[in-house]
Design an enzyme around this catalytic site. Structure first.
Site, PDB file in Angstrom:
ATOM      1  N   VAL A 184     -10.918   2.894  -3.853  1.00 29.22           N
ATOM      2  CA  VAL A 184     -10.504   2.331  -5.146  1.00 29.22           C
ATOM      3  C   VAL A 184     -11.481   1.210  -5.474  1.00 29.22           C
ATOM      4  CG1 VAL A 184      -8.682   1.192  -6.465  1.00 29.22           C
ATOM      5  CG2 VAL A 184      -8.082   2.919  -4.747  1.00 29.22           C
TER       6      VAL A 184
ATOM      7  N   HIS B  83      -9.953  -5.233  -3.280  1.00 29.70           N
ATOM      8  CA  HIS B  83      -8.610  -5.459  -2.744  1.00 29.70           C
ATOM      9  C   HIS B  83      -8.748  -5.881  -1.294  1.00 29.70           C
ATOM     10  CE1 HIS B  83      -9.781  -1.209  -2.609  1.00 29.70           C
ATOM     11  NE2 HIS B  83      -9.207  -1.171  -1.408  1.00 29.70           N
TER      12      HIS B  83
ATOM     13  N   ASP C 243       0.849  -1.192   0.000  1.00 31.40           N
ATOM     14  CA  ASP C 243       0.000   0.000   0.000  1.00 31.40           C
ATOM     15  C   ASP C 243       0.885   1.242   0.000  1.00 31.40           C
ATOM     16  OD1 ASP C 243      -3.223   0.518   0.990  1.00 31.40           O
ATOM     17  OD2 ASP C 243      -1.809   2.205   1.101  1.00 31.40           O
TER      18      ASP C 243
ATOM     19  N   HIS D  54      -7.019  -5.908   2.121  1.00 27.18           N
ATOM     20  CA  HIS D  54      -5.936  -5.310   2.899  1.00 27.18           C
ATOM     21  C   HIS D  54      -5.377  -6.378   3.832  1.00 27.18           C
ATOM     22  CE1 HIS D  54      -6.944  -0.899   2.295  1.00 27.18           C
ATOM     23  NE2 HIS D  54      -8.123  -1.419   2.002  1.00 27.18           N
TER      24      HIS D  54
HETATM   25  P1  AMP Z   1      -9.781   1.406   0.216  1.00 27.18           P
HETATM   26  O1  AMP Z   1      -9.958   2.658   1.040  1.00 27.18           O
HETATM   27  O2  AMP Z   1     -10.189   0.157   0.937  1.00 27.18           O
HETATM   28  O3  AMP Z   1     -10.425   1.532  -1.152  1.00 27.18           O
HETATM   29  O4  AMP Z   1      -8.226   1.246   0.009  1.00 27.18           O
HETATM   30  C1  AMP Z   1      -7.525   1.790  -1.046  1.00 27.18           C
HETATM   31  C2  AMP Z   1      -6.064   1.707  -0.694  1.00 27.18           C
HETATM   32  O5  AMP Z   1      -5.304   1.912  -1.874  1.00 27.18           O
HETATM   33  C3  AMP Z   1      -5.606   2.763   0.321  1.00 27.18           C
HETATM   34  O6  AMP Z   1      -5.082   2.101   1.464  1.00 27.18           O
HETATM   35  C4  AMP Z   1      -4.554   3.550  -0.438  1.00 27.18           C
HETATM   36  O7  AMP Z   1      -3.480   3.960   0.369  1.00 27.18           O
HETATM   37  C5  AMP Z   1      -4.116   2.565  -1.512  1.00 27.18           C
HETATM   38  N1  AMP Z   1      -3.551   3.136  -2.708  1.00 27.18           N
HETATM   39  C6  AMP Z   1      -4.004   4.203  -3.416  1.00 27.18           C
HETATM   40  N2  AMP Z   1      -3.222   4.410  -4.494  1.00 27.18           N
HETATM   41  C7  AMP Z   1      -2.268   3.453  -4.472  1.00 27.18           C
HETATM   42  C8  AMP Z   1      -1.157   3.137  -5.317  1.00 27.18           C
HETATM   43  N3  AMP Z   1      -0.869   3.845  -6.421  1.00 27.18           N
HETATM   44  N4  AMP Z   1      -0.366   2.093  -4.973  1.00 27.18           N
HETATM   45  C9  AMP Z   1      -0.632   1.368  -3.874  1.00 27.18           C
HETATM   46  N5  AMP Z   1      -1.667   1.610  -3.040  1.00 27.18           N
HETATM   47  C10 AMP Z   1      -2.471   2.645  -3.337  1.00 27.18           C
END
Ligand code: AMP
Ligand code: ZN
Length: 114
Positions: free
Chosen positions: A96, A100, A30, A102
């Site tokens: 996003v 995914h 992340d 976590h």
């Molecule tokens: P969520 O809030 O569950 O949708 O988690 C999205 C996650 O994606 C967050 O923890 C962000 O820090 C992570 N994130 C956003 N952009 C990127 C990126 N380019 N590479 C890796 N992680 C990312």
């Protein structure tokens, strides 16, 4: 789909700090880690939210958890403990829209989550 951040990481269009690459699943660190280990495990297939899961996705969702288990074990979190989380839609803070998992580990994690 072309504007999906995680599809772009899958396709190498933007860099990802990859920690696992399998036939159906990828994992990468992340970008804004919330714990010493904060890895995101994604299916290669674009699936927007958990609401969009169908029975045909059972295998890939299972594989995502096996990859989480493997990474947790490699990083010595298996005995101490770790957490896996899917956020789904706004109330859970999903930002996003490509599912995914976590994987969080390496510190004590509070409960209930915020
Ligand atoms: P969520 O809030 O569950 O949708 O988690 C999205 C996650 O994606 C967050 O923890 C962000 O820090 C992570 N994130 C956003 N952009 C990127 C990126 N380019 N590479 C890796 N992680 C990312
Ligand atoms: Zn996607």
């Amino acid at each position: 789909m072309s504007d999906c951040l995680f599809c772009k990481i899958r396709d190498g269009e933007i860099p990802g700090d990859l920690v696992y690459e399998g036939d159906s699943v990828l994992a990468f660190n992340d970008i804004n880690p919330q714990a010493p280990t904060h890895v995101l495990i994604i299916p290669r297939e674009h699936i927007a939210t958990l609401n969009d899961l169908e029975p045909k996705h059972s295998d890939v969702v299972g594989e995502m958890h096996l990859v989480a288990q493997q990474i947790a074990r490699e990083r010595d979190h298996a005995e101490d403990g770790y957490r896996t989380v899917f956020n789904c839609n706004a109330a859970a803070g999903q930002t996003v829209f490509h599912i995914h998992l976590h994987l969080l580990g390496g510190r004590n994690l509070g409960w209930p989550p915020g």
